[in-house]
Scaffold this active site. Sequence first.
Site, PDB file in Angstrom:
ATOM      1  N   GLU A 174       0.889  -1.277  -0.034  1.00  0.00           N
ATOM      2  CA  GLU A 174      -0.121  -0.127   0.078  1.00  0.00           C
ATOM      3  C   GLU A 174       0.821   1.135  -0.069  1.00  0.00           C
ATOM      4  O   GLU A 174       0.564   2.463   0.278  1.00  0.00           O
ATOM      5  CB  GLU A 174      -0.917  -0.157   1.270  1.00  0.00           C
ATOM      6  N   HIS A 250      -4.335   1.370   7.654  1.00  0.00           N
ATOM      7  CA  HIS A 250      -3.064   1.812   7.284  1.00  0.00           C
ATOM      8  C   HIS A 250      -2.397   2.132   8.390  1.00  0.00           C
ATOM      9  O   HIS A 250      -2.900   2.785   9.246  1.00  0.00           O
ATOM     10  CB  HIS A 250      -2.864   2.945   6.060  1.00  0.00           C
ATOM     11  N   CYS A 369      -3.131  11.052   3.689  1.00  0.00           N
ATOM     12  CA  CYS A 369      -3.413  10.183   2.578  1.00  0.00           C
ATOM     13  C   CYS A 369      -3.076  10.735   1.568  1.00  0.00           C
ATOM     14  O   CYS A 369      -2.711  10.369   0.177  1.00  0.00           O
ATOM     15  CB  CYS A 369      -4.732   9.677   2.814  1.00  0.00           C
TER      16      CYS A 369
HETATM   17  N1  LIG Z   1      -4.706   6.077   4.541  1.00  0.00           N
HETATM   18  C1  LIG Z   1      -4.233   6.370   3.391  1.00  0.00           C
HETATM   19  N2  LIG Z   1      -2.882   6.535   3.177  1.00  0.00           N
HETATM   20  N3  LIG Z   1      -5.036   6.455   2.195  1.00  0.00           N
HETATM   21  C2  LIG Z   1      -6.514   6.369   2.600  1.00  0.00           C
HETATM   22  C3  LIG Z   1      -7.130   5.531   1.508  1.00  0.00           C
HETATM   23  C4  LIG Z   1      -8.527   5.757   1.546  1.00  0.00           C
HETATM   24  C5  LIG Z   1      -9.324   4.806   0.403  1.00  0.00           C
HETATM   25  N4  LIG Z   1     -10.570   4.955   0.344  1.00  0.00           N
HETATM   26  C6  LIG Z   1     -11.368   4.477  -0.712  1.00  0.00           C
HETATM   27  O1  LIG Z   1     -10.734   3.772  -1.742  1.00  0.00           O
HETATM   28  C7  LIG Z   1     -12.970   4.705  -0.524  1.00  0.00           C
HETATM   29  C8  LIG Z   1     -13.708   4.694  -1.896  1.00  0.00           C
HETATM   30  C9  LIG Z   1     -14.896   4.511  -1.815  1.00  0.00           C
HETATM   31  O2  LIG Z   1     -15.441   3.690  -0.820  1.00  0.00           O
HETATM   32  O3  LIG Z   1     -15.719   5.248  -2.566  1.00  0.00           O
HETATM   33  C10 LIG Z   1      -8.719   3.240   0.560  1.00  0.00           C
HETATM   34  O4  LIG Z   1      -9.501   2.526   1.639  1.00  0.00           O
HETATM   35  O5  LIG Z   1      -7.819   2.913   0.090  1.00  0.00           O
END
Ligand SMILES: N=C(N)NCCC[C@H](NC(=O)CCC(=O)O)C(=O)O
Length: 445
Positions: A174, A250, A369
């Site tokens: 990730e 994460h 993020c």
């Molecule tokens: N913590 C970090 N670095 N990044 C956050 C990423 C959020 C992302 N949300 C989403 O992909 C949600 C999309 C949706 O539900 O429409 C994920 O879960 O991968």
Amino acid sequence: MKHFEANFDGLVGPTHNYAGLSFGNVASLNNAAATSSPKDAAKQGLKKAKALADLGLVQGMLAPQERPDLHSLRRMGFSGTDSDILNKAAKEAPALLRACCSASSMWTANAATVSPSADTRDGKLHFTPANLVDKLHRSIEPTTTGNILQATFNDSRFFKHHQHLPEHASFGDEGAANHTRLCSEYGHAGVELFVFGQEATNPTAPKPQKFPARQTLEASQAVARLHQLDDDGTVYIQQNPDVIDQGVFHNDVIAVGNQNVLFYHEQAFLNTQAKLNEIKRKFGESALHFIEVPTTKVAIQDAVKSYLFNTQVVTLPSGEMAIIAPTNCQENPAVFAYLNELVTLDTPIKQVLYFDVKQSMQNGGGPACLRLRVAMNQDEVAAVNQHTLMNDGLFTRLNQWVDKHYRDRLHVEDLADPQLLIESRTALDELTQIMQLGSVYQFQK
Ligand SMILES: N=C(N)NCCC[C@H](NC(=O)CCC(=O)O)C(=O)O
């Protein structure tokens, strides 16, 4: 030679929506099918990025991905004209259509892992795009991510780009969301912390029971090998599986580092004391600040809701550090009290700046993020595609571009609208000219 830590924020794409795609990410599931505002989302992100540039930090932007992703839908067997494909997918497999329409590339902390040249044996700055295999909608990002990174960091004298890791759960990766670098100065060799959720090849090792562990030890080790890191500059730490099961999907939802500061929740890791000792030993003589937040002050649920640790800890030109926090931290009494106390303590962190990034927060993406950190010296900054760097001109152009192309409102039901595909492609085509990226998208090939 001067050195900096640049932040490259993900520009929110025109299809930003709430589709509930991320099992284990509480905000994503809670907001499934809510109505989004792509325009507000993009503007909130641009405002934060511009504010950091105005603070005197090096700030860049990474272009979003092509969505709806017709190329992936074709690979899944949908055929005909673009409109046919959208129609058929909406009728026969709406979940697949939603996965191919997410603007999730905005969270560039998941774009790649980056190792600065001061840490690598060949003296180059290394990038490995994250394969993001745990989530279908994210697993279709890495190839284009690689194209965008190459178009942004496009000088092979300084930058080394790797292919993403093999697309298998054993190598779940990730990116920088599970990677932090500690150093005394950005241009000096540092200690890279790789935080993983599970060991794929050891069935008896601890792992979460309810939600997935997206990062494996095997992936982190592979990235460290590719990036030519030495053992005495790397530490592998396992995330506490209990907090993954409470929504910490994460590591950057529970810990963040900058220079000689590691800011983390007491429940973030397994074997915390032994790992802190290893960090100290590898870090060397310079002063190191471990800022551990106890559960008695901030419960895990409050950390997950407010994103206290998904903040950016940045070093200002004055040498003091500031925390870039989402306004959600002001709205949570325990977290707000903690942050007010933190700036009075004997640590380098002296101020907190709050930003409204709620459009992103509702999908589980906070300030940290939204950015990919790239520590660079001045020659490397000069070698970056200068049209991606934030300044008054780019800020104005990108806001005008958003005003011209983005919708005010979007709902999952709108994703099959062929007009959205046309709008999105028109916008991205123009963006590649503004940022001088060349043809990074499938529809441009
Ligand atoms: N913590 C970090 N670095 N990044 C956050 C990423 C959020 C992302 N949300 C989403 O992909 C949600 C999309 C949706 O539900 O429409 C994920 O879960 O991968």
